[in-house]
Design an enzyme around this catalytic site. Structure first.
Site, PDB file in Angstrom:
ATOM      1  CG  HIS A 181       1.840  12.202   2.246  1.00  0.00           C
ATOM      2  ND1 HIS A 181       0.961  12.880   3.047  1.00  0.00           N
ATOM      3  CD2 HIS A 181       1.127  11.192   1.683  1.00  0.00           C
ATOM      4  CE1 HIS A 181      -0.234  12.315   2.958  1.00  0.00           C
ATOM      5  NE2 HIS A 181      -0.160  11.292   2.138  1.00  0.00           N
ATOM      6  CE1 TYR A 202      -6.415   9.120   3.827  1.00  0.00           C
ATOM      7  CE2 TYR A 202      -7.832   7.949   5.371  1.00  0.00           C
ATOM      8  CZ  TYR A 202      -6.589   8.158   4.811  1.00  0.00           C
ATOM      9  OH  TYR A 202      -5.521   7.419   5.239  1.00  0.00           O
ATOM     10  CD  GLU A 245      -3.675  11.383   3.835  1.00  0.00           C
ATOM     11  OE1 GLU A 245      -3.562  11.076   2.636  1.00  0.00           O
ATOM     12  OE2 GLU A 245      -3.010  10.845   4.734  1.00  0.00           O
ATOM     13  CG  HIS A 281      -1.820  11.046  -2.386  1.00  0.00           C
ATOM     14  ND1 HIS A 281      -2.897  11.757  -1.902  1.00  0.00           N
ATOM     15  CD2 HIS A 281      -1.388  10.287  -1.355  1.00  0.00           C
ATOM     16  CE1 HIS A 281      -3.101  11.437  -0.640  1.00  0.00           C
ATOM     17  NE2 HIS A 281      -2.202  10.533  -0.276  1.00  0.00           N
ATOM     18  CD  GLU A 282       1.591   7.901  -1.021  1.00  0.00           C
ATOM     19  OE1 GLU A 282       2.192   8.306   0.001  1.00  0.00           O
ATOM     20  OE2 GLU A 282       0.449   7.418  -0.970  1.00  0.00           O
ATOM     21  CG  HIS A 316      -1.911   1.117   1.153  1.00  0.00           C
ATOM     22  ND1 HIS A 316      -3.063   1.034   0.414  1.00  0.00           N
ATOM     23  CD2 HIS A 316      -1.904   2.352   1.698  1.00  0.00           C
ATOM     24  CE1 HIS A 316      -3.737   2.159   0.522  1.00  0.00           C
ATOM     25  NE2 HIS A 316      -3.052   2.981   1.285  1.00  0.00           N
ATOM     26  CB  ALA A 317       0.824   4.235  -2.189  1.00  0.00           C
ATOM     27  CG  HIS A 322      -8.681   3.499   6.853  1.00  0.00           C
ATOM     28  ND1 HIS A 322      -8.873   2.837   5.658  1.00  0.00           N
ATOM     29  CD2 HIS A 322      -7.724   4.420   6.617  1.00  0.00           C
ATOM     30  CE1 HIS A 322      -8.072   3.347   4.728  1.00  0.00           C
ATOM     31  NE2 HIS A 322      -7.367   4.307   5.289  1.00  0.00           N
TER      32      HIS A 322
HETATM   33  O1  X8Z Z   1      -5.832   5.096   2.856  1.00  0.00           O
HETATM   34  C1  X8Z Z   1      -5.711   5.955   2.014  1.00  0.00           C
HETATM   35  C2  X8Z Z   1      -4.311   6.431   1.574  1.00  0.00           C
HETATM   36  C3  X8Z Z   1      -3.366   6.350   2.708  1.00  0.00           C
HETATM   37  S1  X8Z Z   1      -2.580   7.859   2.921  1.00  0.00           S
HETATM   38  C4  X8Z Z   1      -3.806   5.624   0.447  1.00  0.00           C
HETATM   39  N1  X8Z Z   1      -6.792   6.524   1.417  1.00  0.00           N
HETATM   40  C5  X8Z Z   1      -8.155   6.235   1.845  1.00  0.00           C
HETATM   41  C6  X8Z Z   1      -8.615   4.831   1.471  1.00  0.00           C
HETATM   42  O2  X8Z Z   1      -7.927   4.191   0.674  1.00  0.00           O
HETATM   43  O3  X8Z Z   1      -9.664   4.403   1.952  1.00  0.00           O
HETATM   44  C7  X8Z Z   1      -6.745   7.527   0.367  1.00  0.00           C
HETATM   45  C8  X8Z Z   1      -8.181   7.745   0.000  1.00  0.00           C
HETATM   46  C9  X8Z Z   1      -8.993   7.250   1.145  1.00  0.00           C
HETATM   47 ZN    ZN Z   2      -1.900   9.925   1.813  1.00  0.00          ZN
END
Ligand code: X8Z
Ligand code: ZN
Length: 617
Positions: A381, A515, A405, A377-378, A347-348, A505
């Site tokens: 950060h 987000y 974010e 996006h990355e 995961h990025a 999450h």
């Molecule tokens: O978890 C993330 C990022 C981590 S910084 C990749 N996002 C949420 C998801 O994937 O549910 C970005 C968009 C929402």
């Molecule tokens: Zn992010």
């Protein structure tokens, strides 16, 4: 979304409270002694955080039992010490402290995303439950019933891919129901987790864990909730028009499988396991007369663009705004593609290892347009980390977590056809008639996400506050999904299921309101930079690539880190001191007009009926 075990936070990672503190006996506290205490605390926390980050980096790029254990030990040390320092700082509470010191004490507390009881046994129980929840998600698989020949089990990376590309409603519903099952065994542990972390939150002065999370926005938790509602009313009309338009197209494609009397959309038909972003089904909703445009993914493949070159496109964009080149160590130490010989977390994520110049990316890049956006996006950060590195340790973070974010996404909004031509990725700019389809594709990701971004933490806040009891966990989840998203489950649900557990999450305990906020902020940042660059045309056509004036504004904001309340930081760049969706609404205005026409012509009334049982499919 790829399978991820942890998400890196950008100040102090995953902090849990530790044992009872032995108070040091000393003279009456003064402002000078408070400052000395804080200087020492910051130095110590930074040292512990760096060790933790190094252990975690090795762990996530080389997963073994040993690296898991080493990481847990480093985290525990940091967590225990943070809690002690939070307790010790109470001795200064009665003093009229300067604003920076008061802020640092608050930020130290808020770094405890998972507050834990002082009682060592309870704390240990909580940290174990927390890691077992994360583990359950990481190991989650859907094993289709293959009849005589068993079909191979699928992890979330493979499911993501299949949910994006399959157009067979039966297969989609089976994958959806199969993945959702991973939540079931988490239910009881999650209830215990809530109890224990709430106890920890109360012990450091918060009403519950949700209230602690909502305290990170320079306003009261109640004000923050009200702010989110206000934002939602600004964007809800856009979402409802998009929802109605997409529903109509899905019914045209899938017939009875998509057609519900109540007007909701079944959760498995939107190209994403959680129906959170819908861009993967753009082909099903594209206007019939839309001119064919470019496909960045196809161009990257054709040119055999390497992962490093993809990141260099992003570096070049930031460079055009006046940012320095990335340090050599970034290129030496980052992981840009999946290694062949070991388990890694793909995961990025972006990493701030030493809170100075040792920044890195951990991504598994493919030549797709999604990953082209992800690199931007990355890098957002990474450039934020680099920009605030001169701040005191506790101020090295985003103005709030939504800012962090939103940075790279604000840059990625500038990836317009004109920009792609400027950097030589395309030769001809598509005709003006392509503007609307491009906007629709963007909306399928950006606007579709909004209600999901909002409801994940609405659910958690209700759970942490006790308003929702374990017996109603799933019903409360589906009540929110129905109300905000207009999404219905693919198959019937019950309180045996625990569908929130099937979203990373929740078991990983990563706050989610960030987000939602980031979707709004990014348009505010983008509009401010477009204006700073002198651009005056329609917002959706603006690219501020190459504008030093935009870069200077951006830098001023990033360099402040979290040293000031975020409205001040926002004002520095945008002139606005409120989070406000008007930039997002302005960006999508042409699409909104068009969607209204389409829906009216098709006799589609936006909205849906809220039923008696949100768990009925
Ligand atoms: O978890 C993330 C990022 C981590 S910084 C990749 N996002 C949420 C998801 O994937 O549910 C970005 C968009 C929402
Ligand atoms: Zn992010």
């Amino acid at each position: 979304m790829p399978n991820l075990r942890r998400i890196v936070t950008f100040a102090i990672p995953f902090v849990v409270a530790a044992g009872v503190l032995a108070q040091t006996k000393s003279a009456a506290p003064t402002i000078a002694s408070a400052r000395a205490f804080m200087d020492k605390a910051e130095a110590e926390l930074m040292k512990l955080s760096i060790l933790g980050a190094r252990a975690e980096w090795v762990d996530e790029t080389y997963i073994t039992d040993d690296t898991d254990i080493l990481t847990a030990a480093e985290n525990d040390r940091l967590i225990a010490r943070t809690t002690q320092l939070v307790d010790q700082a109470k001795q200064f509470a009665a003093l009229d402290l300067p604003a920076d010191l008061r802020r640092k004490i608050l930020l130290m507390k808020l770094s405890l995303t998972l507050p834990a009881p002082h009682d060592a046994k309870l704390r240990e129980e909580l940290t174990q439950v927390a890691s077992s929840l994360g583990g359950s998600y990481g190991k989650g698989k859907y094993c289709p019933d293959g009849g005589a020949v068993p079909a191979p089990c699928l992890g979330i990376e493979e499911l993501d891919e299949k949910m994006a590309t399959s157009r067979d409603p039966k297969e989609l519903a089976a994958m959806w129901a199969g993945w959702s099952k991973i939540g079931i065994p988490m239910r009881e542990r999650y209830a215990r987790f809530v109890q224990l972390s709430n106890q920890g939150a109360r012990e450091i002065g918060f009403a519950d864990t949700g209230a602690l999370w909502r305290s990170g926005y320079d306003m009261t938790p109640e004000q923050f909730s009200a702010e989110l509602e206000r934002l939602w009313t600004q964007v809800d009309p856009l979402y409802r028009e998009l929802h109605a338009y997409v529903r109509h197209k899905l019914v045209a494609k899938y017939g009875a499988d998509a057609d519900r009397k109540d007007g909701m959309i079944p959760a498995h038909l939107l190209g994403n396991m959680w129906s959170q972003e819908w861009g993967n089904v753009y082909d099903l909703v594209a206007p019939p007369a839309a001119p064919t445009t470019y496909d960045v993914g196809a161009i990257l493949k054709e040119r055999k663009t390497t992962p490093r070159q993809m990141v260099e496109y992003g570096e070049n964009f930031f460079g055009s705004l006046g940012f320095e080149k990335l340090p050599d160590t970034f290129w030496q130490r980052s992981m840009l593609s999946r290694p062949a010989d070991r388990d890694v977390v793909c995961h990025a994520s972006a990493w701030d290892i030493d809170f100075d110049r040792d920044v890195r990316l951990k991504v598994c890049l493919h030549q797709t347009s999604d990953d082209f956006v992800t690199t931007h996006h990355e890098l957002g950060h990474v450039y934020y980390d680099l920009s605030y590195r001169k701040q005191p340790f506790l101020f090295r973070g985003g103005a709030n977590d939504g800012f962090h974010e939103a940075i790279g996404d604000a840059i990625a909004l500038s990836i317009t056809p004109e920009y792609l031509k400027q950097i030589g990725l395309i030769q001809t700019i598509p005709p003006a008639a392509a503007d609307l389809p491009i906007l629709l594709k963007t909306a399928m990701d950006k606007i579709a996400f909004l209600p999901f971004g909002l409801l994940v933490d609405k659910w958690r806040w209700e759970v942490f506050s006790g308003q929702v009891k374990p017996a109603n966990y799933n019903k409360a989840w589906w009540t929110l999904r129905e109300k905000y998203q207009g999404i219905a489950p693919a198959v019937d649900r019950s309180e045996t299921d625990f569908d929130p557990g099937a979203k990373y999450h929740i078991p990983a305990n990563t706050p989610y309101a960030r987000y939602f906020l980031a979707r709004i902020y990014q348009f505010q940042f983008y509009r401010a930079m477009c204006r700073a660059s002198g651009y005056t045309g329609p917002l959706n056509r603006c690219s501020f690539y190459g504008s030093k004036a935009a870069g200077d504004k951006f830098k001023a904001m990033l360099e402040q880190g979290q040293s000031r309340p975020w409205p001040e930081t926002l004002k520095l760049m945008t002139g606005e001191d409120h989070v406000d969706a008007s930039a997002m609404v302005e960006y999508f205005q042409p699409l909104l007009t068009w969607l209204k026409q389409q829906n009216a012509a098709a006799n589609e009334k936006p909205g849906w009926t809220v039923g008696a049982d949100p768990m009925k499919h």
